[in-house]
Design a protein around this motif. Sequence first.
Motif, PDB file in Angstrom:
ATOM      1  N   GLY A  19       1.270   2.985  -5.504  1.00  6.28           N
ATOM      2  CA  GLY A  19       0.542   1.753  -5.725  1.00  6.28           C
ATOM      3  C   GLY A  19       1.132   0.875  -6.799  1.00  6.28           C
ATOM      4  O   GLY A  19       0.438   0.094  -7.425  1.00  6.28           O
ATOM      5  N   ARG A  38     -11.122   1.499   1.108  1.00  4.34           N
ATOM      6  CA  ARG A  38     -10.822   0.913  -0.206  1.00  4.34           C
ATOM      7  C   ARG A  38      -9.955  -0.337  -0.110  1.00  4.34           C
ATOM      8  O   ARG A  38      -9.783  -1.053  -1.098  1.00  4.34           O
ATOM      9  N   ILE A  39      -9.403  -0.601   1.059  1.00  9.06           N
ATOM     10  CA  ILE A  39      -8.517  -1.758   1.213  1.00  9.06           C
ATOM     11  C   ILE A  39      -9.364  -2.991   1.493  1.00  9.06           C
ATOM     12  O   ILE A  39      -9.981  -3.108   2.538  1.00  9.06           O
ATOM     13  N   ILE A  96       0.860  -1.183   0.000  1.00  8.46           N
ATOM     14  CA  ILE A  96       0.000   0.000   0.000  1.00  8.46           C
ATOM     15  C   ILE A  96       0.899   1.237   0.000  1.00  8.46           C
ATOM     16  O   ILE A  96       1.728   1.396   0.896  1.00  8.46           O
ATOM     17  N   ASN A 119      -2.931   2.013  -4.465  1.00  6.22           N
ATOM     18  CA  ASN A 119      -2.472   3.370  -4.173  1.00  6.22           C
ATOM     19  C   ASN A 119      -3.434   3.994  -3.173  1.00  6.22           C
ATOM     20  O   ASN A 119      -4.648   3.840  -3.284  1.00  6.22           O
ATOM     21  N   LEU A 120      -2.858   4.666  -2.174  1.00  8.70           N
ATOM     22  CA  LEU A 120      -3.668   5.197  -1.093  1.00  8.70           C
ATOM     23  C   LEU A 120      -2.895   6.305  -0.384  1.00  8.70           C
ATOM     24  O   LEU A 120      -1.707   6.163  -0.127  1.00  8.70           O
ATOM     25  N   ASP A 121      -3.581   7.381  -0.071  1.00 11.68           N
ATOM     26  CA  ASP A 121      -3.002   8.456   0.728  1.00 11.68           C
ATOM     27  C   ASP A 121      -3.386   8.189   2.176  1.00 11.68           C
ATOM     28  O   ASP A 121      -4.558   8.280   2.546  1.00 11.68           O
ATOM     29  N   ARG A 147       1.484   5.511  -1.976  1.00 11.91           N
ATOM     30  CA  ARG A 147       0.907   6.577  -2.812  1.00 11.91           C
ATOM     31  C   ARG A 147       0.941   6.195  -4.282  1.00 11.91           C
ATOM     32  O   ARG A 147       0.022   6.480  -5.027  1.00 11.91           O
ATOM     33  N   ASN A 205      -9.943   6.909   2.990  1.00  9.83           N
ATOM     34  CA  ASN A 205      -9.346   6.082   1.939  1.00  9.83           C
ATOM     35  C   ASN A 205      -9.183   4.626   2.351  1.00  9.83           C
ATOM     36  O   ASN A 205      -9.141   3.733   1.510  1.00  9.83           O
ATOM     37  N   PHE A 206      -9.078   4.370   3.651  1.00 14.31           N
ATOM     38  CA  PHE A 206      -8.792   3.020   4.130  1.00 14.31           C
ATOM     39  C   PHE A 206      -9.936   2.049   3.832  1.00 14.31           C
ATOM     40  O   PHE A 206      -9.712   0.835   3.784  1.00 14.31           O
TER      41      PHE A 206
END
Length: 175
Positions: free
Chosen positions: A40, A60-61, A36, A49-51, A38, A57-58
Motif C-alpha cells: 500500500g 475497504r476500497i 492497491i 494496502n490489501l490482501d 499488500r 478486504n475488498f
Amino acid sequence: YHLKLDMRVAVFGGTGLVGAAIVKLLVQQGHDVISISRSGKSNVARSINLDIVESDNFSRIDFVPDVVINCASMIPQRGKTSTDPSFVEMMQKVNVVGALNIANWAVAQKAGKIINYSTLVTVKKPWPAPLLESYASTPDGFHVAYSMSKLSQEQLMTQAVNGTGTSIVHLRLGA
C-alpha cells in the motif's frame, strides 16, 4: 487498449515492477488512479494496502473504477519448485483466488474493462510461430505451478465477467 481522458483506474499490484510503472504512466496522463497492493505504499498515487486473497478486504476500497488493471501476482521464487505443496498452495491462492476476487469486485463495481497481466508461459514451449492468442496447450517444466496458476487465472477471470457488461483482456508478457 486506449484509455479515454480522465478515467478512474484501480491498479492491483500497483507497487510491483510492472504495476508501479503503469501507475506512474496513468497519473502522468491525468487519470484518477488508486494503487492497491499488500504494501500500500505508492509514491505517485492514492494507495491502499490489501490482501487480494481475502474477499472481505475488498469492502475497504472506496473507489469506483472505470478500468481495473491486475498486476498482482506471485511469481516463481528461487529454491521453490512445483513439487513443494505449500508453495503451490500459496501461488494458487494469490494468482487464482486473488485474481478471481479482483474480477468479482470489478463486476460488482460495474467497471467497464479489466486488463489482466498474465504470462506467455501459459503456453507450452516451444511456441508456434505465429503465436496466436487462441493457441492453447498445457504448460509443463520447472515453472508448471506458476504457469498453471496463471492459465487458471485467465480462465476463471474470463468466466467471472462473462455476460456481466465488464470485458476483459489478458496480456501475456514474456520475460
